[in-house]
Design a protein around this motif. Structure first.
Motif, PDB file in Angstrom:
ATOM      1  N   THR A   7      12.891   9.687   3.026  1.00 27.61           N
ATOM      2  CA  THR A   7      11.850  10.134   3.971  1.00 27.61           C
ATOM      3  C   THR A   7      10.498  10.266   3.278  1.00 27.61           C
ATOM      4  O   THR A   7      10.363  10.973   2.285  1.00 27.61           O
ATOM      5  N   ILE A   8       9.497   9.588   3.828  1.00 29.86           N
ATOM      6  CA  ILE A   8       8.139   9.609   3.284  1.00 29.86           C
ATOM      7  C   ILE A   8       7.274  10.555   4.115  1.00 29.86           C
ATOM      8  O   ILE A   8       7.291  10.495   5.356  1.00 29.86           O
ATOM      9  N   LEU A   9       6.530  11.423   3.432  1.00 35.07           N
ATOM     10  CA  LEU A   9       5.580  12.294   4.123  1.00 35.07           C
ATOM     11  C   LEU A   9       4.210  11.619   4.088  1.00 35.07           C
ATOM     12  O   LEU A   9       3.473  11.699   3.105  1.00 35.07           O
ATOM     13  N   ALA A  10       3.901  10.918   5.185  1.00 32.25           N
ATOM     14  CA  ALA A  10       2.618  10.221   5.303  1.00 32.25           C
ATOM     15  C   ALA A  10       1.640  11.155   5.993  1.00 32.25           C
ATOM     16  O   ALA A  10       1.472  11.120   7.218  1.00 32.25           O
ATOM     17  N   THR A  11       1.001  12.010   5.206  1.00 30.12           N
ATOM     18  CA  THR A  11       0.200  13.110   5.738  1.00 30.12           C
ATOM     19  C   THR A  11      -0.873  12.663   6.717  1.00 30.12           C
ATOM     20  O   THR A  11      -1.017  13.231   7.812  1.00 30.12           O
ATOM     21  N   GLU A  12      -1.654  11.653   6.348  1.00 32.41           N
ATOM     22  CA  GLU A  12      -2.774  11.241   7.201  1.00 32.41           C
ATOM     23  C   GLU A  12      -2.330  10.678   8.553  1.00 32.41           C
ATOM     24  O   GLU A  12      -3.092  10.683   9.514  1.00 32.41           O
ATOM     25  N   PHE A  13      -1.093  10.200   8.607  1.00 35.00           N
ATOM     26  CA  PHE A  13      -0.574   9.673   9.864  1.00 35.00           C
ATOM     27  C   PHE A  13       0.241  10.715  10.631  1.00 35.00           C
ATOM     28  O   PHE A  13       0.670  10.468  11.763  1.00 35.00           O
TER      29      PHE A  13
ATOM     30  N   CYS B 258       0.834  -1.212   0.000  1.00 35.97           N
ATOM     31  CA  CYS B 258       0.000   0.000   0.000  1.00 35.97           C
ATOM     32  C   CYS B 258       0.867   1.260   0.000  1.00 35.97           C
ATOM     33  O   CYS B 258       0.575   2.226  -0.714  1.00 35.97           O
ATOM     34  N   ILE B 259       1.930   1.246   0.805  1.00 30.77           N
ATOM     35  CA  ILE B 259       2.834   2.407   0.860  1.00 30.77           C
ATOM     36  C   ILE B 259       3.466   2.646  -0.510  1.00 30.77           C
ATOM     37  O   ILE B 259       3.521   3.783  -1.000  1.00 30.77           O
ATOM     38  N   ASP B 260       3.933   1.578  -1.142  1.00 31.66           N
ATOM     39  CA  ASP B 260       4.543   1.702  -2.474  1.00 31.66           C
ATOM     40  C   ASP B 260       3.541   2.262  -3.482  1.00 31.66           C
ATOM     41  O   ASP B 260       3.898   3.091  -4.333  1.00 31.66           O
ATOM     42  N   TYR B 261       2.293   1.817  -3.386  1.00 31.83           N
ATOM     43  CA  TYR B 261       1.250   2.276  -4.303  1.00 31.83           C
ATOM     44  C   TYR B 261       0.976   3.769  -4.108  1.00 31.83           C
ATOM     45  O   TYR B 261       0.877   4.536  -5.086  1.00 31.83           O
ATOM     46  N   LEU B 262       0.853   4.205  -2.850  1.00 30.04           N
ATOM     47  CA  LEU B 262       0.563   5.610  -2.560  1.00 30.04           C
ATOM     48  C   LEU B 262       1.698   6.524  -3.017  1.00 30.04           C
ATOM     49  O   LEU B 262       1.455   7.654  -3.473  1.00 30.04           O
ATOM     50  N   LEU B 263       2.925   6.037  -2.931  1.00 31.27           N
ATOM     51  CA  LEU B 263       4.074   6.810  -3.416  1.00 31.27           C
ATOM     52  C   LEU B 263       4.091   6.849  -4.945  1.00 31.27           C
ATOM     53  O   LEU B 263       4.333   7.898  -5.556  1.00 31.27           O
ATOM     54  N   LYS B 264       3.834   5.705  -5.567  1.00 30.46           N
ATOM     55  CA  LYS B 264       3.844   5.611  -7.019  1.00 30.46           C
ATOM     56  C   LYS B 264       2.802   6.527  -7.649  1.00 30.46           C
ATOM     57  O   LYS B 264       3.031   7.135  -8.700  1.00 30.46           O
ATOM     58  N   GLU B 265       1.632   6.638  -7.001  1.00 30.53           N
ATOM     59  CA  GLU B 265       0.549   7.451  -7.542  1.00 30.53           C
ATOM     60  C   GLU B 265       0.632   8.914  -7.110  1.00 30.53           C
ATOM     61  O   GLU B 265      -0.235   9.713  -7.448  1.00 30.53           O
ATOM     62  N   GLY B 266       1.654   9.276  -6.320  1.00 31.52           N
ATOM     63  CA  GLY B 266       1.837  10.663  -5.925  1.00 31.52           C
ATOM     64  C   GLY B 266       0.925  11.124  -4.807  1.00 31.52           C
ATOM     65  O   GLY B 266       0.834  12.321  -4.531  1.00 31.52           O
ATOM     66  N   TRP B 267       0.245  10.193  -4.163  1.00 29.80           N
ATOM     67  CA  TRP B 267      -0.634  10.561  -3.035  1.00 29.80           C
ATOM     68  C   TRP B 267       0.220  10.995  -1.846  1.00 29.80           C
ATOM     69  O   TRP B 267      -0.097  11.948  -1.159  1.00 29.80           O
ATOM     70  N   TRP B 268       1.296  10.239  -1.629  1.00 28.81           N
ATOM     71  CA  TRP B 268       2.313  10.617  -0.650  1.00 28.81           C
ATOM     72  C   TRP B 268       3.585  11.003  -1.393  1.00 28.81           C
ATOM     73  O   TRP B 268       3.838  10.512  -2.500  1.00 28.81           O
TER      74      TRP B 268
ATOM     75  N   TRP C 228      -7.251   5.226  -4.695  1.00 24.12           N
ATOM     76  CA  TRP C 228      -7.722   4.366  -5.787  1.00 24.12           C
ATOM     77  C   TRP C 228      -8.965   4.955  -6.457  1.00 24.12           C
ATOM     78  O   TRP C 228      -9.027   5.092  -7.685  1.00 24.12           O
ATOM     79  N   ASN C 229      -9.946   5.307  -5.650  1.00 26.97           N
ATOM     80  CA  ASN C 229     -11.209   5.792  -6.206  1.00 26.97           C
ATOM     81  C   ASN C 229     -11.115   7.230  -6.716  1.00 26.97           C
ATOM     82  O   ASN C 229     -11.881   7.631  -7.592  1.00 26.97           O
ATOM     83  N   ASP C 230     -10.165   8.009  -6.178  1.00 29.11           N
ATOM     84  CA  ASP C 230      -9.940   9.346  -6.713  1.00 29.11           C
ATOM     85  C   ASP C 230      -9.374   9.254  -8.135  1.00 29.11           C
ATOM     86  O   ASP C 230      -9.762  10.033  -9.020  1.00 29.11           O
ATOM     87  N   ILE C 231      -8.493   8.283  -8.361  1.00 37.26           N
ATOM     88  CA  ILE C 231      -7.948   8.055  -9.706  1.00 37.26           C
ATOM     89  C   ILE C 231      -9.053   7.603 -10.650  1.00 37.26           C
ATOM     90  O   ILE C 231      -9.158   8.066 -11.789  1.00 37.26           O
ATOM     91  N   ARG C 232      -9.897   6.682 -10.190  1.00 39.88           N
ATOM     92  CA  ARG C 232     -10.998   6.195 -11.012  1.00 39.88           C
ATOM     93  C   ARG C 232     -11.950   7.336 -11.370  1.00 39.88           C
ATOM     94  O   ARG C 232     -12.400   7.457 -12.516  1.00 39.88           O
ATOM     95  N   LYS C 233     -12.244   8.164 -10.373  1.00 38.78           N
ATOM     96  CA  LYS C 233     -13.163   9.286 -10.600  1.00 38.78           C
ATOM     97  C   LYS C 233     -12.579  10.250 -11.627  1.00 38.78           C
ATOM     98  O   LYS C 233     -13.289  10.747 -12.513  1.00 38.78           O
ATOM     99  N   SER C 234     -11.280  10.505 -11.523  1.00 41.70           N
ATOM    100  CA  SER C 234     -10.618  11.424 -12.447  1.00 41.70           C
ATOM    101  C   SER C 234     -10.562  10.864 -13.860  1.00 41.70           C
ATOM    102  O   SER C 234     -10.526  11.619 -14.840  1.00 41.70           O
TER     103      SER C 234
END
Length: 376
Positions: free
Chosen positions: A315-321, A299-309, A353-359
């Motif tokens: 150093t990863i900026l995990a905003t929600e955490f 999940c972390i790799d996916y969020l980084l790959k998609e630019g969410w984090w 995931w769903n934000d990408i789908r919506k876009s």
């Protein structure tokens, strides 16, 4: 745009993303992977709808058995599947994993074989006919006692057939007499699968049971469009709700005592058929023999790959955490947080995931709606 401002906009967009209906999640068994769940149903909580047949196809050592065992573990931890029988038809006798160590003693105890011999010992299917007899018996029992099943066949390739065995005996007897036989060893599986699955689908639907059939890939020699194929006939795909293909992308290594040691695999998972949402997706999972599916890391790799984090150096900026740290420390932070933080990570991944789908959706007026229908 500054990183924190961008992260704030992303979170605001996520809050406007429509959440899935809770009842849909409750009716689906989780795969143990948030990304695979999303690929199958667009929800983080479940992948495999009850009452359906799921088809796994994969290369050798690509994680097929690991994934199927994880499904059993998810059934044990999900109250919605508390009453389910867990049947593992270990045709290949290839699963020698320490299930108790990997998935817990409760999981290991609940897994049963499809049948028993006269001495009460486990007996797995040996022919395709026997597999459908065992499946039918389990579904009939489910109708009687009200206990649905999760039945995993591992694998279709390990099954013989009555016609294949008959042909073998005929050839053997001819050989012993110094003669030869004509004809091929066609195993008849395609026909038996067509007949067997047609009947099984009805039983699965009526009892709310889940069937998972595993199949091995084969090299598709001489065909330019696809390098891989599989046996068993068209019915295996035709009757499936989900068809999932797995392939090893690369091996994960760790340097120990000056040498690179293989500790896991990165598996490419491709959804080739999806009756649940109509969408097909491709994801990546990390699987470790000593741990299982690395859901958090994937999940972390996916969020980084998609630019969410975002990530700066290591150093990863995990905003929600509310943390900025390395991947290893972030995984530890989430694990220490327990079920609460695991669910938060699932929610964040689902939002992305769903934000990408919506876009990606077409921004057009719906072709069919009540406004342009002649409804009484």
């Amino acid at each position: 745009m500054k990183t924190k401002e961008k992260s704030k906009q992303i979170i605001e967009a996520a809050q406007n993303t429509k959440k899935p209906e809770p009842e849909k999640i409750a009716r689906c068994l989780s795969s143990g992977s948030t990304l695979l769940n999303l690929a199958c149903t667009n929800t983080a909580g479940g992948a495999f709808p009850e009452g359906k047949y799921i088809f796994f196809v994969g290369d050798s050592a690509s994680g097929k058995t690991f994934l199927s065992m994880t499904c059993f573990a998810e059934a044990v931890r999900n109250p919605a599947f508390k009453n389910y029988r867990l049947i593992y038809d270990n045709v290949e006798d290839g699963c020698l994993l320490d299930l108790g160590a990997l998935f817990g003693k409760t999981v290991a105890k609940r897994i049963e074989s499809p049948a028993q011999d006269e001495d009460g010992l486990p007996r797995n299917s040996s022919t395709v006919e026997e597999f459908y007899y065992n499946l039918d018996d389990a579904l009939l029992q489910s109708k009687k006692d009200g206990k649905p099943i999760v039945y995993i066949l591992d694998s279709m390739d390990g099954l013989s057939s009555a016609s294949e065995e008959e042909k073998f005996q005929e050839s053997k007897e001819a050989f012993e007499k110094g003669k030869t036989t004509t004809g091929s060893y066609g195993d008849g599986k395609a026909k038996k699968n067509s007949e067997g699955l047609r009947k099984a689908i009805k039983g699965l639907r009526e009892t709310g049971s889940i069937l998972i059939i595993i199949c091995q890939t084969r090299d598709n020699i001489g065909v330019g469009f696809a390098t891989k194929t599989r046996s068993g006939g068209r019915a295996l795909r035709f009757y499936s709700t989900l068809e999932i293909w797995l392939a090893v992308k690369n091996k994960i290594k760790k340097n120990v005592r000056g040498k690179d040691r293989e500790i896991g695999i990165s598996t490419k998972v491709q959804l080739k058929k999806n009756r649940y949402t109509g969408e097909t997706h491709e994801i990546e999972l990390d699987i470790y023999p000593s741990y299982g599916i690395d859901d958090i890391g994937s999940c972390i790799d996916y969020l980084l790959k998609e630019g969410w984090w975002s990530k700066k150096k290591q150093t990863i900026l995990a905003t929600e955490f509310g943390v900025e740290c390395t991947k290893e420390k972030l995984i530890s932070h989430i694990e220490i947080g327990g079920e609460k933080d695991l669910k938060k990570l699932q929610e964040v991944t689902e939002n992305c995931w769903n934000d990408i789908r919506k876009s990606a959706n077409l921004e057009r007026k719906k072709k069919y709606n009540d406004d342009n229908m002649d409804v009484d």
